[in-house]
Design a protein around this motif. Structure first.
Motif, PDB file in Angstrom:
ATOM      1  N   GLN B 298       9.692  15.039  -4.208  1.00 10.18           N
ATOM      2  CA  GLN B 298       8.842  13.890  -4.520  1.00 10.18           C
ATOM      3  C   GLN B 298       9.588  12.554  -4.485  1.00 10.18           C
ATOM      4  O   GLN B 298       8.978  11.517  -4.258  1.00 10.18           O
ATOM      5  CB  GLN B 298       8.203  14.058  -5.907  1.00 10.18           C
ATOM      6  CG  GLN B 298       7.051  15.040  -5.933  1.00 10.18           C
ATOM      7  CD  GLN B 298       7.505  16.441  -6.289  1.00 10.18           C
ATOM      8  OE1 GLN B 298       8.663  16.792  -6.087  1.00 10.18           O
ATOM      9  NE2 GLN B 298       6.611  17.248  -6.807  1.00 10.18           N
ATOM     10  N   THR B 302       7.590   9.991  -0.970  1.00 11.97           N
ATOM     11  CA  THR B 302       6.951   9.409  -2.138  1.00 11.97           C
ATOM     12  C   THR B 302       5.467   9.187  -1.886  1.00 11.97           C
ATOM     13  O   THR B 302       4.952   9.433  -0.792  1.00 11.97           O
ATOM     14  CB  THR B 302       7.596   8.058  -2.477  1.00 11.97           C
ATOM     15  OG1 THR B 302       7.326   7.167  -1.400  1.00 11.97           O
ATOM     16  CG2 THR B 302       9.088   8.191  -2.645  1.00 11.97           C
ATOM     17  N   ARG B 303       4.801   8.674  -2.909  1.00 15.42           N
ATOM     18  CA  ARG B 303       3.393   8.322  -2.776  1.00 15.42           C
ATOM     19  C   ARG B 303       3.196   7.272  -1.686  1.00 15.42           C
ATOM     20  O   ARG B 303       2.166   7.226  -1.034  1.00 15.42           O
ATOM     21  CB  ARG B 303       2.866   7.762  -4.108  1.00 15.42           C
ATOM     22  CG  ARG B 303       2.792   8.792  -5.205  1.00 15.42           C
ATOM     23  CD  ARG B 303       1.727   9.808  -4.867  1.00 15.42           C
ATOM     24  NE  ARG B 303       1.743  10.901  -5.815  1.00 15.42           N
ATOM     25  CZ  ARG B 303       0.715  11.210  -6.602  1.00 15.42           C
ATOM     26  NH1 ARG B 303      -0.383  10.513  -6.546  1.00 15.42           N
ATOM     27  NH2 ARG B 303       0.780  12.225  -7.421  1.00 15.42           N
ATOM     28  N   LYS B 304       4.217   6.441  -1.528  1.00 13.95           N
ATOM     29  CA  LYS B 304       4.117   5.396  -0.508  1.00 13.95           C
ATOM     30  C   LYS B 304       4.018   6.023   0.888  1.00 13.95           C
ATOM     31  O   LYS B 304       3.255   5.565   1.739  1.00 13.95           O
ATOM     32  CB  LYS B 304       5.337   4.482  -0.594  1.00 13.95           C
ATOM     33  CG  LYS B 304       5.341   3.360   0.431  1.00 13.95           C
ATOM     34  CD  LYS B 304       6.663   2.612   0.376  1.00 13.95           C
ATOM     35  CE  LYS B 304       6.927   1.840   1.642  1.00 13.95           C
ATOM     36  NZ  LYS B 304       6.240   0.568   1.735  1.00 13.95           N
ATOM     37  N   ASP B 307       0.639   7.432   1.239  1.00 15.18           N
ATOM     38  CA  ASP B 307      -0.294   6.316   1.354  1.00 15.18           C
ATOM     39  C   ASP B 307      -0.291   5.752   2.780  1.00 15.18           C
ATOM     40  O   ASP B 307      -1.344   5.518   3.379  1.00 15.18           O
ATOM     41  CB  ASP B 307       0.141   5.254   0.347  1.00 15.18           C
ATOM     42  CG  ASP B 307      -0.881   4.155   0.210  1.00 15.18           C
ATOM     43  OD1 ASP B 307      -1.963   4.450  -0.293  1.00 15.18           O
ATOM     44  OD2 ASP B 307      -0.581   3.024   0.640  1.00 15.18           O
ATOM     45  N   LYS B 372      -7.728   2.881  -2.657  1.00 15.54           N
ATOM     46  CA  LYS B 372      -6.350   3.224  -3.000  1.00 15.54           C
ATOM     47  C   LYS B 372      -6.303   4.418  -3.948  1.00 15.54           C
ATOM     48  O   LYS B 372      -5.454   5.298  -3.810  1.00 15.54           O
ATOM     49  CB  LYS B 372      -5.653   2.020  -3.633  1.00 15.54           C
ATOM     50  CG  LYS B 372      -4.148   2.199  -3.779  1.00 15.54           C
ATOM     51  CD  LYS B 372      -3.497   0.913  -4.223  1.00 15.54           C
ATOM     52  CE  LYS B 372      -2.045   1.096  -4.616  1.00 15.54           C
ATOM     53  NZ  LYS B 372      -1.185   1.534  -3.542  1.00 15.54           N
ATOM     54  N   SER B 373      -7.226   4.439  -4.902  1.00 13.55           N
ATOM     55  CA  SER B 373      -7.201   5.538  -5.869  1.00 13.55           C
ATOM     56  C   SER B 373      -7.391   6.884  -5.163  1.00 13.55           C
ATOM     57  O   SER B 373      -6.813   7.891  -5.573  1.00 13.55           O
ATOM     58  CB  SER B 373      -8.282   5.328  -6.917  1.00 13.55           C
ATOM     59  OG  SER B 373      -9.537   5.211  -6.273  1.00 13.55           O
ATOM     60  N   ARG B 375      -6.522   7.471  -1.971  1.00 18.78           N
ATOM     61  CA  ARG B 375      -5.310   7.748  -1.190  1.00 18.78           C
ATOM     62  C   ARG B 375      -4.210   8.307  -2.079  1.00 18.78           C
ATOM     63  O   ARG B 375      -3.310   8.980  -1.615  1.00 18.78           O
ATOM     64  CB  ARG B 375      -4.798   6.462  -0.524  1.00 18.78           C
ATOM     65  CG  ARG B 375      -5.649   5.935   0.590  1.00 18.78           C
ATOM     66  CD  ARG B 375      -4.860   4.989   1.474  1.00 18.78           C
ATOM     67  NE  ARG B 375      -4.300   3.853   0.769  1.00 18.78           N
ATOM     68  CZ  ARG B 375      -4.914   2.685   0.588  1.00 18.78           C
ATOM     69  NH1 ARG B 375      -6.125   2.506   1.057  1.00 18.78           N
ATOM     70  NH2 ARG B 375      -4.331   1.702  -0.050  1.00 18.78           N
ATOM     71  N   GLU B 376      -4.289   7.987  -3.367  1.00 16.65           N
ATOM     72  CA  GLU B 376      -3.242   8.457  -4.275  1.00 16.65           C
ATOM     73  C   GLU B 376      -3.550   9.816  -4.875  1.00 16.65           C
ATOM     74  O   GLU B 376      -2.681  10.430  -5.478  1.00 16.65           O
ATOM     75  CB  GLU B 376      -3.018   7.421  -5.377  1.00 16.65           C
ATOM     76  CG  GLU B 376      -2.181   6.281  -4.845  1.00 16.65           C
ATOM     77  CD  GLU B 376      -1.921   5.200  -5.852  1.00 16.65           C
ATOM     78  OE1 GLU B 376      -2.596   5.181  -6.896  1.00 16.65           O
ATOM     79  OE2 GLU B 376      -1.051   4.371  -5.585  1.00 16.65           O
ATOM     80  N   ASN B 377      -4.776  10.249  -4.715  1.00 21.82           N
ATOM     81  CA  ASN B 377      -5.143  11.557  -5.242  1.00 21.82           C
ATOM     82  C   ASN B 377      -4.818  12.616  -4.188  1.00 21.82           C
ATOM     83  O   ASN B 377      -5.443  12.679  -3.133  1.00 21.82           O
ATOM     84  CB  ASN B 377      -6.639  11.551  -5.571  1.00 21.82           C
ATOM     85  CG  ASN B 377      -7.065  12.847  -6.214  1.00 21.82           C
ATOM     86  OD1 ASN B 377      -6.467  13.895  -6.006  1.00 21.82           O
ATOM     87  ND2 ASN B 377      -8.110  12.772  -7.007  1.00 21.82           N
TER      88      ASN B 377
END
Lengths: 184, 490
Positions: B298, B302-304, B307, B372-373, B375-377
């Motif tokens: 992780q 990353t989340r980036k 995303d 965005k929410s 894309r982060e899930n």
């Protein structure tokens, strides 16, 4: 028991960070050394300048590799379809005017031969494959592919001097200075 | 040195710090340990849980499907006199398209200096290679008598007749084989420094030391090597970029150069390439999100990263949606009645279910990524990726199978059904793909260790100079910018 003969390769000095290696490299370059190298776990951009290296000549070879690929494709497609054995498929002729139909072949073979030239050219320029090297005798050098930075100055360099070179590396910020010897 | 950076900072504008690509301040040694640990430690139980069924599916599906096919004849496939292409070519285009994301990440994002590519490029390139392997099976067996597949190679046959170099099918042979070869070179060359890392960590005299040492070719990481290596990498990226665009363009020529209504359109090459990148990114996410979780990566992926990939899926998905609509519009605008009939048949005929699936999965499902929410899930990301994987398969199904059974002669019209052998072979290639990918995770570094280290802030040779500046060098962030400023001729 036979006595092992050892040959000196040169000095190996460790540098803690990339910045220290960069500054050390500038000092070694200014001292006029030619047979030396900096070792880092990743490509350090700007180090070519600090070492006084020229731009790689690889693109020159690759251009000719690509050119050979292009000529091969012209010979293969045009030569066979128009000159050696013209085949008329679906009443479509093959002549100079239909050369556009051969463009994909020319393009692909240009790329293919350029790709091969890049691979074999870069291996030749890097002096690889070479499965053994005196530096592999050094225990600390194994960290060069992990997180440590090194400068090695070869004994073959005409400026090499056992005391002065060591002092230079110390002055440039090197630590754990080791005289690397290989068994022969 | 410091002066150059100072002068670069002169207009004192407030600059936001970039989002970090490696989280939690991980050190270089941590990166090495974590990525090499995957290879050096025993695999988690989940790896075996995935590997064993994948392997069995590959062996049974391909082994039985292909043996039965070769020993009996292509008639065991659902292909008929009119629908000569059927599932095999649908699967071929599906798999070859998957590969495109890998090359996009490794080549195009490299040329555009998108540093976030470093964490995912290795796995994506591996995916490319394995997807092309799966793709290659179909056209080779589709030739019918597979022992004559060598007729595709550019050598004259027994009657001294050469291949028809004007044929898009032969262009395909050249494009796909070049693509596979250059991707393999790119992948292997990129891996050499990482193989050397594993070699240097292995115990002296062990088999691992020998094998990884052999394939690392004696890499030492000297700057005289890196200098040529970086040039080779740049050249391969520059070669792969037009190559990847050409491959799916040429695949689309198979359809577009014919006079078949529904295929004979100029929009096909860009439409196919966008679709390929779209489907490929979905596959990258499908395999990387679980791998990231299983191996605890992780901090590196990353989340980036996720995303960004989701945004690419949204972009290319919308391009694909545009292409679908434009295709319909041009069919209407052309006034050609056969063209209009072909599209009316697609939408309202017996294959309408496939068309609706394609539209909703490919065009509507990625639109969730505007938020965005979402894309982060990660559940949403995985769900949309799966939708896109399935949707892109149906896109190729719609293109191939809703067109061929309905050409000019009504006497030829027939509803196409795949045979069980078709289905078995396709599932077999899914098994093969997963098997190869899991073996890759076990035996090769799945993250580009050297390049990921390069994205760390302290990897910049001017990092310590910048620390002394007021803004800690936030403005000049990327090493190559400093290099451009200071790299005057010696």
């Amino acid at each position: 028991m036979t006595k092992k003969i050892k040959r000196v390769y040169g000095y190996l000095a460790e540098f803690e960070t990339a910045s220290k290696l960069y500054k050390g490299a500038e000092k070694v370059r200014d001292a006029g050394f030619k047979k030396w190298d900096c070792y880092s776990p990743y490509p350090l951009h700007g180090l070519d300048h600090a070492m006084g290296l020229k731009r790689s000549v690889l693109p020159f070879f690759v251009f000719f590799g690509g050119l050979i690929g292009f000529c091969t494709a012209v010979a293969l497609a045009y030569g066979t379809q128009v000159m050696i054995y013209p085949t008329v498929v679906q009443a479509k002729p093959a002549n100079l005017a239909t050369i556009a139909a051969f463009f994909p072949i020319m393009f692909e073979l240009t790329i293919l031969l350029s790709g091969f030239t890049t691979l074999f050219g870069v291996l030749a320029l890097m002096g690889l494959p070479r499965l053994n090297h005196p530096l592999f005798a050094s225990k600390q050098f194994q960290k060069a592919t992990d997180d440590k930075f090194f400068i090695a100055i070869e004994v073959r360099d005409s400026n090499f001097n056992k005391e002065e070179t060591k002092a230079l590396l110390e002055g440039a910020g090197g630590s754990n200075i080791e005289l690397v010897e290989e068994e022969i | 040195m410091a002066d150059a950076i100072q002068s670069n900072n002169k207009p004192k504008l407030p600059v936001l710090e970039r989002e970090k690509l490696i989280l939690n301040g991980r050190s270089m040694n941590w990166i090495t340990e974590r990525v090499c640990g995957i290879i050096e430690n025993p695999q988690p139980a989940l790896w075996w849980v995935l590997f064993i069924p994948s392997f069995i599916i590959a062996i049974v599906g391909l082994g039985f499907g292909l043996t039965y096919l070769v020993s009996t004849g292509v008639g065991v496939w659902g292909n008929s006199n009119r629908t000569m292409w059927g599932w095999p070519i649908v699967n071929f285009i599906f798999w070859i398209g998957i590969g495109h994301a890998g090359t996009l990440i490794s080549a195009i994002l490299f040329l555009t200096r998108q540093n976030w590519r470093t964490s995912i490029n290795r796995a994506a390139e591996a995916m490319t290679i394995f997807a092309v392997c799966c793709a290659g099976i179909f056209p080779v067996f589709h030739v019918g008598r597979v022992w004559f597949a060598w007729f595709l190679a550019p050598i004259p046959n027994a009657n001294a007749i050469w291949q028809n170099f004007k044929s898009p099918l032969l262009w395909d042979v050249f494009a796909v084989s070049t693509y596979f070869t250059v991707s393999l070179i790119f992948w292997y060359l990129g891996m050499v420094p990482d193989l050397a890392t594993i070699r240097d960590r292995a115990k002296k005299g062990s088999i691992r030391k020998f094998l990884y040492g052999l394939f690392a070719l004696g890499w030492r990481g000297g700057n005289r090597q890196w200098s040529h290596y970086e040039m080779a990498y740049l050249l391969l990226a520059a070669l792969s970029t037009p190559l990847v665009l050409s491959v799916h363009s040429i695949v689309s020529f198979d359809c577009a150069t014919s006079i078949v209504p529904g295929w004979h359109t100029t929009i096909f090459p860009p439409y196919f390439v966008a679709g390929a990148v779209f489907g490929g990114f979905a596959m990258v996410l499908t395999i990387m999100v679980p791998a990231r979780y299983i191996y605890g990566l992780q901090d590196l992926i990353t989340r980036k990263h996720i995303d960004n990939m989701a945004k690419i899926i949204l972009t290319t998905g919308t391009i694909v949606g545009y292409a679908y609509l434009m295709e319909l519009f041009v069919a209407f605008y052309s006034g050609a009645k056969y063209e209009m009939a072909a599209f009316t048949y697609r939408i309202t005929g017996p294959y309408a279910w496939a068309y609706i699936l394609m539209m909703s999965l490919n065009v509507l499902s990625p639109q969730l990524f505007w938020w965005k929410s979402l894309r982060e899930n990660l559940w949403v990301v995985m769900g949309v990726s799966m939708c896109v994987n399935i949707g892109m398969w149906f896109e190729r199904f719609v293109i191939i199978v809703t067109t061929l059974p309905r050409m000019f002669l009504p006497g030829d019209w027939k509803y196409y059904d795949p045979s069980p052998v078709d289905i078995m072979t396709f599932i077999g290639t899914i098994g093969l793909f997963l098997t190869l990918f899991l073996l890759f995770l076990k035996f090769l570094p799945c993250i580009n260790i050297a390049e990921v280290k390069w994205t760390l802030l302290e990897s910049d040779p001017h990092h310590e100079d910048k620390e002394e500046l007021e803004d800690k060098g936030v403005k000049v962030e990327r090493p190559y910018q400093v290099e451009l400023d200071t790299n005057k001729p010696v």
